[in-house]
Design a protein around this motif. Structure first.
Motif, PDB file in Angstrom:
ATOM      1  N   ALA A 125       0.834  -1.209   0.000  1.00 51.55           N
ATOM      2  CA  ALA A 125       0.000   0.000   0.000  1.00 51.55           C
ATOM      3  C   ALA A 125       0.867   1.257   0.000  1.00 51.55           C
ATOM      4  CB  ALA A 125      -0.927  -0.008   1.220  1.00 51.55           C
ATOM      5  N   ILE A 126       1.951   1.236   0.793  1.00 52.38           N
ATOM      6  CA  ILE A 126       2.844   2.402   0.867  1.00 52.38           C
ATOM      7  C   ILE A 126       3.526   2.637  -0.475  1.00 52.38           C
ATOM      8  CG2 ILE A 126       4.953   3.291   1.932  1.00 52.38           C
ATOM      9  CD1 ILE A 126       4.095   1.867   4.507  1.00 52.38           C
TER      10      ILE A 126
ATOM     11  N   ARG B 256     -22.594   0.481   9.809  1.00 53.97           N
ATOM     12  CA  ARG B 256     -21.624   0.849  10.831  1.00 53.97           C
ATOM     13  C   ARG B 256     -20.330   0.057  10.681  1.00 53.97           C
ATOM     14  NH1 ARG B 256     -24.624  -0.186  16.130  1.00 53.97           N
ATOM     15  NH2 ARG B 256     -26.335  -0.987  14.861  1.00 53.97           N
ATOM     16  N   SER B 257     -20.444  -1.209  10.321  1.00 52.93           N
ATOM     17  CA  SER B 257     -19.241  -2.035  10.194  1.00 52.93           C
ATOM     18  C   SER B 257     -18.416  -1.658   8.968  1.00 52.93           C
ATOM     19  CB  SER B 257     -19.631  -3.517  10.122  1.00 52.93           C
ATOM     20  OG  SER B 257     -20.365  -3.790   8.936  1.00 52.93           O
ATOM     21  N   GLN B 258     -19.069  -1.164   7.906  1.00 52.58           N
ATOM     22  CA  GLN B 258     -18.348  -0.826   6.686  1.00 52.58           C
ATOM     23  C   GLN B 258     -17.291   0.258   6.918  1.00 52.58           C
ATOM     24  OE1 GLN B 258     -18.470  -3.312   4.545  1.00 52.58           O
ATOM     25  NE2 GLN B 258     -18.800  -1.973   2.798  1.00 52.58           N
ATOM     26  N   ILE B 259     -17.552   1.173   7.845  1.00 50.76           N
ATOM     27  CA  ILE B 259     -16.581   2.222   8.130  1.00 50.76           C
ATOM     28  C   ILE B 259     -15.279   1.623   8.640  1.00 50.76           C
ATOM     29  CG2 ILE B 259     -16.125   4.187   9.663  1.00 50.76           C
ATOM     30  CD1 ILE B 259     -17.951   4.877   7.374  1.00 50.76           C
ATOM     31  N   ALA B 260     -15.362   0.475   9.299  1.00 47.55           N
ATOM     32  CA  ALA B 260     -14.177  -0.150   9.880  1.00 47.55           C
ATOM     33  C   ALA B 260     -13.208  -0.671   8.820  1.00 47.55           C
ATOM     34  CB  ALA B 260     -14.589  -1.288  10.809  1.00 47.55           C
ATOM     35  N   LYS B 261     -13.622  -0.718   7.549  1.00 41.66           N
ATOM     36  CA  LYS B 261     -12.690  -1.196   6.524  1.00 41.66           C
ATOM     37  C   LYS B 261     -11.566  -0.206   6.288  1.00 41.66           C
ATOM     38  CE  LYS B 261     -15.297   0.619   2.549  1.00 41.66           C
ATOM     39  NZ  LYS B 261     -16.086   0.254   1.364  1.00 41.66           N
ATOM     40  N   TYR B 262     -11.724   1.036   6.781  1.00 39.75           N
ATOM     41  CA  TYR B 262     -10.659   2.022   6.646  1.00 39.75           C
ATOM     42  C   TYR B 262      -9.615   1.910   7.750  1.00 39.75           C
ATOM     43  CZ  TYR B 262     -13.550   4.132   3.070  1.00 39.75           C
ATOM     44  OH  TYR B 262     -14.280   4.339   1.928  1.00 39.75           O
ATOM     45  N   ILE B 263      -9.823   0.980   8.680  1.00 42.54           N
ATOM     46  CA  ILE B 263      -8.796   0.686   9.684  1.00 42.54           C
ATOM     47  C   ILE B 263      -7.758  -0.221   9.038  1.00 42.54           C
ATOM     48  CG2 ILE B 263      -8.339  -0.399  11.917  1.00 42.54           C
ATOM     49  CD1 ILE B 263     -11.207   0.257  12.709  1.00 42.54           C
ATOM     50  N   PRO B 264      -6.450   0.071   9.189  1.00 40.27           N
ATOM     51  CA  PRO B 264      -5.422  -0.792   8.598  1.00 40.27           C
ATOM     52  C   PRO B 264      -5.640  -2.258   8.961  1.00 40.27           C
ATOM     53  CG  PRO B 264      -4.417   1.196   9.463  1.00 40.27           C
ATOM     54  CD  PRO B 264      -5.870   1.245   9.876  1.00 40.27           C
TER      55      PRO B 264
ATOM     56  N   MET C 117     -11.349  -5.454   9.425  1.00 47.50           N
ATOM     57  CA  MET C 117     -12.092  -5.067  10.619  1.00 47.50           C
ATOM     58  C   MET C 117     -13.586  -4.899  10.355  1.00 47.50           C
ATOM     59  SD  MET C 117     -10.047  -5.252  13.049  1.00 47.50           S
ATOM     60  CE  MET C 117     -11.184  -4.628  14.280  1.00 47.50           C
ATOM     61  N   HIS C 118     -13.968  -4.576   9.125  1.00 49.64           N
ATOM     62  CA  HIS C 118     -15.399  -4.466   8.844  1.00 49.64           C
ATOM     63  C   HIS C 118     -16.085  -5.829   8.949  1.00 49.64           C
ATOM     64  CE1 HIS C 118     -13.281  -5.378   5.167  1.00 49.64           C
ATOM     65  NE2 HIS C 118     -14.392  -5.666   4.530  1.00 49.64           N
ATOM     66  N   ILE C 119     -15.386  -6.890   8.526  1.00 48.07           N
ATOM     67  CA  ILE C 119     -15.937  -8.240   8.639  1.00 48.07           C
ATOM     68  C   ILE C 119     -15.963  -8.684  10.096  1.00 48.07           C
ATOM     69  CG2 ILE C 119     -15.620 -10.651   7.959  1.00 48.07           C
ATOM     70  CD1 ILE C 119     -14.286  -9.635   5.401  1.00 48.07           C
ATOM     71  N   ALA C 120     -14.864  -8.418  10.816  1.00 53.81           N
ATOM     72  CA  ALA C 120     -14.771  -8.831  12.217  1.00 53.81           C
ATOM     73  C   ALA C 120     -15.779  -8.089  13.090  1.00 53.81           C
ATOM     74  CB  ALA C 120     -13.347  -8.588  12.724  1.00 53.81           C
ATOM     75  N   SER C 121     -15.906  -6.775  12.890  1.00 55.78           N
ATOM     76  CA  SER C 121     -16.824  -5.998  13.730  1.00 55.78           C
ATOM     77  C   SER C 121     -18.274  -6.397  13.481  1.00 55.78           C
ATOM     78  CB  SER C 121     -16.631  -4.501  13.465  1.00 55.78           C
ATOM     79  OG  SER C 121     -16.923  -4.187  12.108  1.00 55.78           O
ATOM     80  N   ARG C 122     -18.617  -6.679  12.225  1.00 58.26           N
ATOM     81  CA  ARG C 122     -19.976  -7.132  11.911  1.00 58.26           C
ATOM     82  C   ARG C 122     -20.255  -8.479  12.578  1.00 58.26           C
ATOM     83  NH1 ARG C 122     -19.942  -8.113   6.119  1.00 58.26           N
ATOM     84  NH2 ARG C 122     -19.303  -5.937   6.089  1.00 58.26           N
ATOM     85  N   HIS C 123     -19.262  -9.354  12.551  1.00 53.06           N
ATOM     86  CA  HIS C 123     -19.393 -10.670  13.178  1.00 53.06           C
ATOM     87  C   HIS C 123     -19.628 -10.519  14.683  1.00 53.06           C
ATOM     88  CE1 HIS C 123     -18.312 -15.092  13.181  1.00 53.06           C
ATOM     89  NE2 HIS C 123     -18.285 -14.800  14.477  1.00 53.06           N
TER      90      HIS C 123
ATOM     91  N   ALA D 196      -4.032  -3.287   3.492  1.00 51.80           N
ATOM     92  CA  ALA D 196      -4.364  -1.983   2.914  1.00 51.80           C
ATOM     93  C   ALA D 196      -5.792  -1.601   3.280  1.00 51.80           C
ATOM     94  CB  ALA D 196      -4.213  -2.015   1.400  1.00 51.80           C
ATOM     95  N   PRO D 197      -5.992  -0.526   4.059  1.00 56.15           N
ATOM     96  CA  PRO D 197      -7.354  -0.145   4.445  1.00 56.15           C
ATOM     97  C   PRO D 197      -8.185   0.256   3.238  1.00 56.15           C
ATOM     98  CG  PRO D 197      -5.770   1.555   5.084  1.00 56.15           C
ATOM     99  CD  PRO D 197      -4.977   0.381   4.608  1.00 56.15           C
ATOM    100  N   SER D 198      -9.245  -0.505   2.999  1.00 56.93           N
ATOM    101  CA  SER D 198     -10.133  -0.282   1.850  1.00 56.93           C
ATOM    102  C   SER D 198      -9.368  -0.255   0.531  1.00 56.93           C
ATOM    103  CB  SER D 198     -10.927   1.020   2.020  1.00 56.93           C
ATOM    104  OG  SER D 198     -11.928   1.131   1.043  1.00 56.93           O
ATOM    105  N   GLY D 199      -8.259  -1.009   0.477  1.00 60.46           N
ATOM    106  CA  GLY D 199      -7.474  -1.081  -0.752  1.00 60.46           C
ATOM    107  C   GLY D 199      -6.813   0.216  -1.146  1.00 60.46           C
ATOM    108  N   ILE D 200      -6.612   1.126  -0.206  1.00 63.25           N
ATOM    109  CA  ILE D 200      -6.049   2.440  -0.533  1.00 63.25           C
ATOM    110  C   ILE D 200      -4.652   2.290  -1.114  1.00 63.25           C
ATOM    111  CG2 ILE D 200      -5.082   2.838   1.779  1.00 63.25           C
ATOM    112  CD1 ILE D 200      -5.940   5.794   1.422  1.00 63.25           C
ATOM    113  N   GLY D 201      -4.412   2.993  -2.158  1.00 54.01           N
ATOM    114  CA  GLY D 201      -3.125   2.915  -2.849  1.00 54.01           C
ATOM    115  C   GLY D 201      -3.116   1.860  -3.928  1.00 54.01           C
ATOM    116  N   ILE D 202      -3.602   0.656  -3.605  1.00 54.25           N
ATOM    117  CA  ILE D 202      -3.619  -0.440  -4.574  1.00 54.25           C
ATOM    118  C   ILE D 202      -4.586  -0.104  -5.711  1.00 54.25           C
ATOM    119  CG2 ILE D 202      -3.958  -2.904  -4.898  1.00 54.25           C
ATOM    120  CD1 ILE D 202      -1.747  -2.240  -2.924  1.00 54.25           C
ATOM    121  N   ARG D 203      -5.808   0.270  -5.357  1.00 55.52           N
ATOM    122  CA  ARG D 203      -6.807   0.589  -6.384  1.00 55.52           C
ATOM    123  C   ARG D 203      -6.384   1.796  -7.197  1.00 55.52           C
ATOM    124  NH1 ARG D 203     -12.210  -0.082  -2.552  1.00 55.52           N
ATOM    125  NH2 ARG D 203     -11.883  -2.302  -2.101  1.00 55.52           N
TER     126      ARG D 203
END
Length: 288
Positions: free
Chosen positions: A2-3, A74-82, A86-92, A238-245
């Motif tokens: 990502a970097i 609410r869980s979707q926002i967590a995908k921006y955490i490195p 986390m969006h999958i885990a928090s929803r679970h 990569a949080p929400s695929g940032i950089g890669i996309r």
């Protein structure tokens, strides 16, 4: 990764700074960006609806559509955490606290990932194939090969079903429950709608900057978006695929458009998707 990807995007922005600096945030351009964010937020409703379809078919819960949509938003926002998980885990975690056991939640998450990847691959293949078929490089043999593969799969489907039932015990529920099959198919269609809307936003953004988009380029842009989304989705960390996309969009759009606007388009598109996720969180995240 990502970097490094962010560094590449930064270099592209620097090399094309004349185009970036020339972009004006007028009322019309801001309205277009806002409209794109609103449309992307609307596309996210298809994601939450597909999740509800899958979980409802797997688990016998009594949770309402609004509650599950709220948890999803609410869980979707967590995908921006490195970490990009986390969006999958928090929803679970949230749904497990509401009484749904771990097994159906894990199976639903796996089905969601398979559905999203399948929809992305579908758009990438269709967009890329149509671009090659109707572009300057006419390759009709690709169509013939594709039709032959589809015909072979249709012939082999009954044999594949028998083999799965005999050797893969976990496939019994899927192959013997029409309700589950219907839910997965509807979820797949909703994932396709998500990619169609999100890809249309990217096409509209290209049109706003370049003033013209050929039908041939539309297929290539849709395929580029699907490939960039897929790469960001499967890249761990990569949080929400940032950089890669953004890297894939910059490279592909610069080859498609030949105007050097790839970096600017990628940055503006990221702005719209992040704003759309926040808007989806505001609209749906508070409902019970």
């Amino acid at each position: 990764m990502a970097i490094i990807s962010l560094g590449f995007v930064g270099v592209q922005l620097s090399e094309n700074w004349d185009k970036v600096g020339a972009y004006q945030f007028t009322f019309a351009s801001l309205a277009g960006l806002l409209l794109g964010a609103v449309v992307y937020a609307g596309a996210c409703f298809f994601l939450s609806s597909a999740w509800y379809q899958i979980l409802s078919a797997i688990s016998s819960h009594s949770l309402s559509v609004k509650l599950l949509r709220s948890i999803y938003a609410r869980s979707q926002i967590a995908k921006y955490i490195p970490g990009n998980v986390m969006h999958i885990a928090s929803r679970h975690i949230m749904l497990n606290r509401l009484g749904i056991s771990h097994k159906p939640l894990a199976v639903a998450s796996l089905a969601e990932m398979i559905g999203l990847v399948s929809a992305a691959v579908t758009f990438a293949i269709i967009g890329g194939t149509l671009y090659d078929l109707w572009g300057e490089y006419l390759k009709p043999q690709l169509l013939y090969i594709g039709l032959a593969v589809i015909a072979m799969l249709l012939v082999l489907l009954p044999l594949i079903r028998i083999a799965c039932l005999k050797y893969i015990p976990a496939s019994h529920d899927l192959l013997k429950k029409p309700r589950l099959q219907g839910a997965l198919f509807r979820a797949y269609l909703e994932y396709l709608l998500f990619f169609a809307l999100a890809g249309a936003i990217l096409v509209a953004l290209v049109f706003q900057l370049d003033g013209y988009v050929s039908s041939n380029s539309v297929f290539a842009i849709l395929a580029s978006f699907a490939i960039s989304w897929l790469a960001g989705f499967i890249t761990p960390g990569a949080p929400s695929g940032i950089g890669i996309r953004e890297t894939i969009l910059v490279v592909s759009l610069d080859k498609i458009l030949l105007a050097g606007n790839g970096a600017l388009i990628a940055i503006l598109f990221r702005f719209m998707t992040v704003s759309g996720d926040v808007l989806f969180f505001i609209i749906a995240g508070g409902r019970k």
